[in-house]
Scaffold this active site. Structure first.
Site, PDB file in Angstrom:
ATOM      1  N   ARG A 263      -9.033   3.961  -4.764  1.00  0.00           N
ATOM      2  CA  ARG A 263      -7.629   3.863  -4.366  1.00  0.00           C
ATOM      3  C   ARG A 263      -6.911   2.877  -5.269  1.00  0.00           C
ATOM      4  NH1 ARG A 263      -8.123   3.356   2.223  1.00  0.00           N
ATOM      5  NH2 ARG A 263      -9.500   5.153   2.539  1.00  0.00           N
ATOM      6  N   ARG A 278     -10.452  -6.375  -0.908  1.00  0.00           N
ATOM      7  CA  ARG A 278      -9.594  -5.229  -1.246  1.00  0.00           C
ATOM      8  C   ARG A 278      -9.944  -4.771  -2.651  1.00  0.00           C
ATOM      9  NH1 ARG A 278      -5.540  -3.011   1.226  1.00  0.00           N
ATOM     10  NH2 ARG A 278      -5.643  -4.662   2.774  1.00  0.00           N
ATOM     11  N   GLU A 350     -11.038  -5.416   9.131  1.00  0.00           N
ATOM     12  CA  GLU A 350     -11.219  -4.025   9.561  1.00  0.00           C
ATOM     13  C   GLU A 350     -12.357  -3.387   8.759  1.00  0.00           C
ATOM     14  OE1 GLU A 350      -9.451   0.281   8.661  1.00  0.00           O
ATOM     15  OE2 GLU A 350      -7.949  -1.339   8.696  1.00  0.00           O
ATOM     16  N   SER A 353     -12.258   2.740  11.041  1.00  0.00           N
ATOM     17  CA  SER A 353     -11.064   3.289  11.663  1.00  0.00           C
ATOM     18  C   SER A 353     -11.426   4.655  12.211  1.00  0.00           C
ATOM     19  CB  SER A 353      -9.929   3.387  10.636  1.00  0.00           C
ATOM     20  OG  SER A 353      -8.715   3.728  11.263  1.00  0.00           O
ATOM     21  N   ARG A 391     -16.416  -4.690   3.285  1.00  0.00           N
ATOM     22  CA  ARG A 391     -16.082  -5.635   4.349  1.00  0.00           C
ATOM     23  C   ARG A 391     -17.265  -5.863   5.291  1.00  0.00           C
ATOM     24  NH1 ARG A 391      -9.715  -4.197   5.618  1.00  0.00           N
ATOM     25  NH2 ARG A 391      -9.033  -4.441   3.461  1.00  0.00           N
TER      26      ARG A 391
END
Length: 423
Positions: A263, A278, A350, A353, A391
């Site tokens: 990404r 990130r 996080e 999800s 993470r």
């Protein structure tokens, strides 16, 4: 993609629920309905011309059987054919306009979805475990892994730029152990079928799961954006069933897959970019469910439990939150986020999800099943990033650091890592 019948029957409700997401996509509802009226008018005109042509064709046949001259009527039919061609082209254009507009409208949040503007309005659903305490000042993962030469950001930057990392030695072994552990838990204990999909994805599939057209700037495209590097394993795995008509007795389908994900993180400037938090490239193990509509809400709870089980087995403290209307993803109707505690950072991150997309993705992918009454219906799709590896990696090494600088390996992971500690 939303069912056009929902917009026709409940336009005000749809506009209100889409407006609750924030932004101005709700304004497209009226544009879609205007286009729909025009498209249906053209369809009616085509049907009337078709009926007139059929009547005249029968008359031509009768006249010819009787030896008469049908030239004048044949001229009428040719004129009708020309009109039908012109109207057909208008209708096709209206169909495309309507579809293009519908593709820009996000999914409608579930009626139970908390209304709120942003992540500050996300309610906590439950908490598992307790925050670990230490008799020393815990290090963050950057300092901790540097002690053991586990991560190399500098040389990765020489190769690809910022936002990339080289896992080294025990660091690489830990990453590999986590991937294998996640896949084994989801396949052996939760019944998911493991797949290894392509990492390049075409535009149709990106449209199918909702990454396009809205998020094209976040994706890494090649060959003039005709194909993209996988942004998440959800995309190739869910699209395995694209364009399929499934028998009702093969549902549910449950898949798990490991993929590297890519990404650009467009618009993330100013957010926490330290270390692994990130990344432009990161590993992920996904779980995907394809369900009958009447089971999708129950399936979301099951899938979320499967993602939670990973953290429980690793003994990591986490909380489960439900995303409000202003924070929920574009294609989702209901989402739970799982946030794991990272002691070195002193905050939650996080890692998973878990979303129910209803029939939104299935409509875009034309993914259907034939029910017991032989009726074709759209499936419901669900996805759980179970788990984003960077993470999880951060939380694990920060949680299990020891006063002497070593890192303890949790018992469930020892068979995969092959040792009880790092250092």
């Amino acid at each position: 993609m939303l069912d056009i019948r929902l917009l026709r029957e409940n336009p005000d409700d749809i506009k209100t629920r889409v407006r609750n997401r924030g932004g101005d996509a709700w304004q497209l509802v009226d544009s879609v309905l205007e286009c729909d009226v025009e498209r249906r008018r053209l369809e009616t005109d085509l049907q009337a011309l078709q009926q007139e042509r059929n009547t005249l064709s029968k008359e031509i046949g009768r006249i010819k059987r009787e030896g008469g001259d049908a030239d004048a009527i044949q001229d009428q039919v040719r004129g009708i054919n020309d009109k039908m061609k012109a109207i057909g082209e208008e209708k096709d254009a209206a169909d495309q306009r309507q579809r293009d507009l519908l593709l820009q409208i996000p999914n409608v949040p579930h009626t139970d979805c908390p209304v709120g503007a942003d992540e500050e309005s996300n309610p906590e659903v439950r908490v598992w475990g307790e925050k670990p305490s230490y008799d020393f000042e815990p290090l963050d993962h950057v300092e901790l892994t540097a002690k053991h030469d586990m991560l190399d950001f500098d040389n990765a930057a020489k190769i690809a730029g910022s936002g990339y990392v080289i896992f080294k030695g025990d660091g690489a072994r830990l990453e590999r152990a986590l991937i294998q552990f996640l896949l084994d838990v989801q396949t052996r204990e939760h019944g998911y079928t493991e797949v290894s999909p392509p990492f390049l994805i075409n535009r149709d599939c990106m449209f199918g799961t909702g990454q396009l057209p809205k998020f094209e700037d976040d994706m890494y495209g090649v060959e003039e954006n005709s194909v993209f590097l996988a942004p998440t394993a959800e995309v190739p795995v869910t699209n395995i069933e694209r364009e399929n008509l499934l028998a009702h007795d093969v549902l549910p389908k449950a898949y798990t897959a490991y993929t590297p994900c890519f990404r650009r993180e467009a618009g993330s400037a100013g957010r926490d970019n330290k270390g692994l938090i990130r990344m432009h490239q990161f590993d992920k193990v996904e779980i995907v469910r394809i369900e009958r509509p009447e089971r999708s809400e129950e399936a979301l709870e099951e899938l979320t439990g499967h993602a939670e089980a990973i953290l429980q087995k690793l003994g990591l403290h986490y909380r489960l939150i439900e995303l409000c209307t202003g924070d929920i993803g574009f294609s989702a109707t209901k989402t739970y986020d799982i946030e794991v505690w990272a002691p070195g950072h002193g905050k939650y991150l996080e890692v998973s999800s878990c979303s129910n997309f209803g029939d939104y993705q299935a409509r875009r992918m034309n993914l259907r099943f034939k029910d017991e009454n032989k009726k074709n219906r759209f499936c419901h799709t669900l996805n759980g990033s179970g788990t984003a590896l960077p993470r999880l990696y951060v939380a694990l090494v920060e949680t299990y650091q020891q006063a002497d600088g070593t890192i303890r390996i949790p018992e469930a992971l020892v068979p995969y890592f092959g040792a009880e500690q790092i250092g």
